[in-house]
Motif scaffolding. Sequence first.
Motif, mmCIF file in Angstrom:
data_model
loop_
_atom_site.group_PDB
_atom_site.id
_atom_site.type_symbol
_atom_site.label_atom_id
_atom_site.label_comp_id
_atom_site.label_asym_id
_atom_site.label_seq_id
_atom_site.Cartn_x
_atom_site.Cartn_y
_atom_site.Cartn_z
ATOM 1 N N UNK A 1 12.791 13.895 -16.702
ATOM 2 C CA UNK A 1 12.072 12.671 -16.340
ATOM 3 C C UNK A 1 12.200 11.690 -17.502
ATOM 4 N N UNK A 2 12.828 10.549 -17.252
ATOM 5 C CA UNK A 2 12.999 9.541 -18.294
ATOM 6 C C UNK A 2 11.637 8.908 -18.583
ATOM 7 N N UNK A 3 11.190 8.982 -19.818
ATOM 8 C CA UNK A 3 9.869 8.462 -20.180
ATOM 9 C C UNK A 3 9.934 7.121 -20.906
ATOM 10 N N UNK A 4 11.119 6.726 -21.379
ATOM 11 C CA UNK A 4 11.234 5.480 -22.140
ATOM 12 C C UNK A 4 11.107 4.243 -21.262
ATOM 13 N N UNK A 5 11.273 4.410 -19.958
ATOM 14 C CA UNK A 5 11.194 3.286 -19.021
ATOM 15 C C UNK A 5 10.200 3.673 -17.933
ATOM 16 N N UNK A 6 9.402 2.705 -17.502
ATOM 17 C CA UNK A 6 8.293 3.004 -16.597
ATOM 18 C C UNK A 6 8.225 1.994 -15.463
ATOM 19 N N UNK A 7 7.394 2.315 -14.465
ATOM 20 C CA UNK A 7 6.995 1.312 -13.505
ATOM 21 C C UNK A 7 6.030 0.329 -14.148
ATOM 22 N N UNK A 8 5.524 -0.611 -13.351
ATOM 23 C CA UNK A 8 4.801 -1.730 -13.966
ATOM 24 C C UNK A 8 3.987 -2.482 -12.929
ATOM 25 N N UNK A 9 3.015 -3.239 -13.435
ATOM 26 C CA UNK A 9 2.367 -4.231 -12.608
ATOM 27 C C UNK A 9 3.342 -5.341 -12.259
ATOM 28 N N UNK A 10 3.077 -6.033 -11.165
ATOM 29 C CA UNK A 10 3.973 -7.083 -10.702
ATOM 30 C C UNK A 10 3.165 -8.111 -9.914
ATOM 31 N N UNK A 11 3.613 -9.355 -9.957
ATOM 32 C CA UNK A 11 2.917 -10.421 -9.236
ATOM 33 C C UNK A 11 3.563 -11.756 -9.528
ATOM 34 N N UNK A 12 2.869 -12.610 -10.299
ATOM 35 C CA UNK A 12 3.430 -13.909 -10.663
ATOM 36 C C UNK A 12 4.486 -13.787 -11.751
ATOM 37 N N UNK A 13 4.633 -12.608 -12.318
ATOM 38 C CA UNK A 13 5.754 -12.248 -13.187
ATOM 39 C C UNK A 13 6.289 -10.906 -12.715
ATOM 40 N N UNK A 14 7.557 -10.638 -13.030
ATOM 41 C CA UNK A 14 8.150 -9.385 -12.559
ATOM 42 C C UNK A 14 7.562 -8.181 -13.266
ATOM 43 N N UNK A 15 7.331 -8.308 -14.572
ATOM 44 C CA UNK A 15 6.754 -7.208 -15.344
ATOM 45 C C UNK A 15 5.411 -7.643 -15.917
ATOM 46 N N UNK A 16 4.372 -6.928 -15.545
ATOM 47 C CA UNK A 16 3.021 -7.213 -16.011
ATOM 48 C C UNK A 16 2.327 -5.899 -16.355
ATOM 49 N N UNK A 17 1.227 -5.972 -17.105
ATOM 50 C CA UNK A 17 0.377 -4.791 -17.220
ATOM 51 C C UNK A 17 -0.179 -4.434 -15.826
ATOM 52 N N UNK A 18 -0.459 -3.154 -15.594
ATOM 53 C CA UNK A 18 -0.292 -2.030 -16.525
ATOM 54 C C UNK A 18 1.073 -1.369 -16.354
ATOM 55 N N UNK A 19 1.516 -0.652 -17.378
ATOM 56 C CA UNK A 19 2.661 0.224 -17.198
ATOM 57 C C UNK A 19 2.290 1.355 -16.235
ATOM 58 N N UNK A 20 3.291 1.841 -15.509
ATOM 59 C CA UNK A 20 3.096 2.966 -14.594
ATOM 60 C C UNK A 20 4.083 4.069 -14.995
ATOM 61 N N UNK A 21 3.714 4.919 -15.951
ATOM 62 C CA UNK A 21 4.625 5.964 -16.415
ATOM 63 C C UNK A 21 4.910 6.985 -15.307
ATOM 64 N N UNK A 22 5.982 7.733 -15.501
ATOM 65 C CA UNK A 22 6.345 8.775 -14.547
ATOM 66 C C UNK A 22 5.891 10.160 -14.997
ATOM 67 N N UNK A 23 5.116 10.204 -16.059
ATOM 68 C CA UNK A 23 4.395 11.406 -16.476
ATOM 69 C C UNK A 23 2.983 10.962 -16.859
#
Length: 273
Positions: free
Chosen positions: A169-191
């Motif tokens: 499971x790659x941990x250096x890159x995560x999911x994320x909040x999204x809305x008026x910007x593509x990447x926003x808080x919070x991060x959504x880790x895969x662990x």
Amino acid sequence: MFRDRGVEIKTPSQIETMRAAGLVVGETLALLRASARAGMTTGELDALAAENIRAAGAKPSFLGYGHPPFPATICVSVNDEIVHGIPGDRVIAEGDIVSIDCGAIVDGWHGDAAVTIAVGEVPDEALELMRVTEESMWRGIAAAALGGHVGDISHAVQSYVRSQGDFGIVEDYTGHGIGSAMHQPPNVPNVGRPGRGTRLVEGLALAVEPMIVAGEPWSRTLEDDWTVATEDGSLSAHFENTFTLTGSGAWVLTALDGGKAKLAELGVPYGGH
């Protein structure tokens, strides 16, 4: 409206606009899935995506993003490439697995999703990697409920992948909040651990995107300053959807059916319309 730590809470009408952006993304990925074939270049896929997004009256999220500015409409990552591959003159070959990440903006609101596709006949091990990655994304979305936490999503992704075999499971890159910007808080880790992280409330939109590899989960960035590949050369798969929670359940904004069929399969209430 922004809450603590920059978490953006959308109104119902803003979520509707994100659904419009999500449909452009979903339709573009469906087109690329149907079009990809051996002998095509990754740049040809990018041109198809650009045309489809513009024809829908939307703008690509990725073009010009970041530093150095990303030079294309979509990310195309082949085989051992995990994410952020730059489309160009690389020719797609029979047996490749190709991860395509796409974002679109409608009236200032973003949608973001990714798929990994098999080109022609690919080894069973590659198909299994893709299956586990996609299913882990859905398990993560299915674990989300109002009043829960981001860690519930992370834990569900991690638990499913771990239950399926010896995948990284790659941990250096995560999911994320999204809305008026593509990447926003919070991060959504895969662990992660359940019950931890940002609370899940109505109006929060998240992109869940597991990146799972057949070998060790260590990555390296190539000389183009964007493409991320596995250190050991092992295959990588990447799936992503943008979703939100309504009072009645989960709504997958980048799935053409809103996620209705898959959520029903997992026994999760559908929150779209």
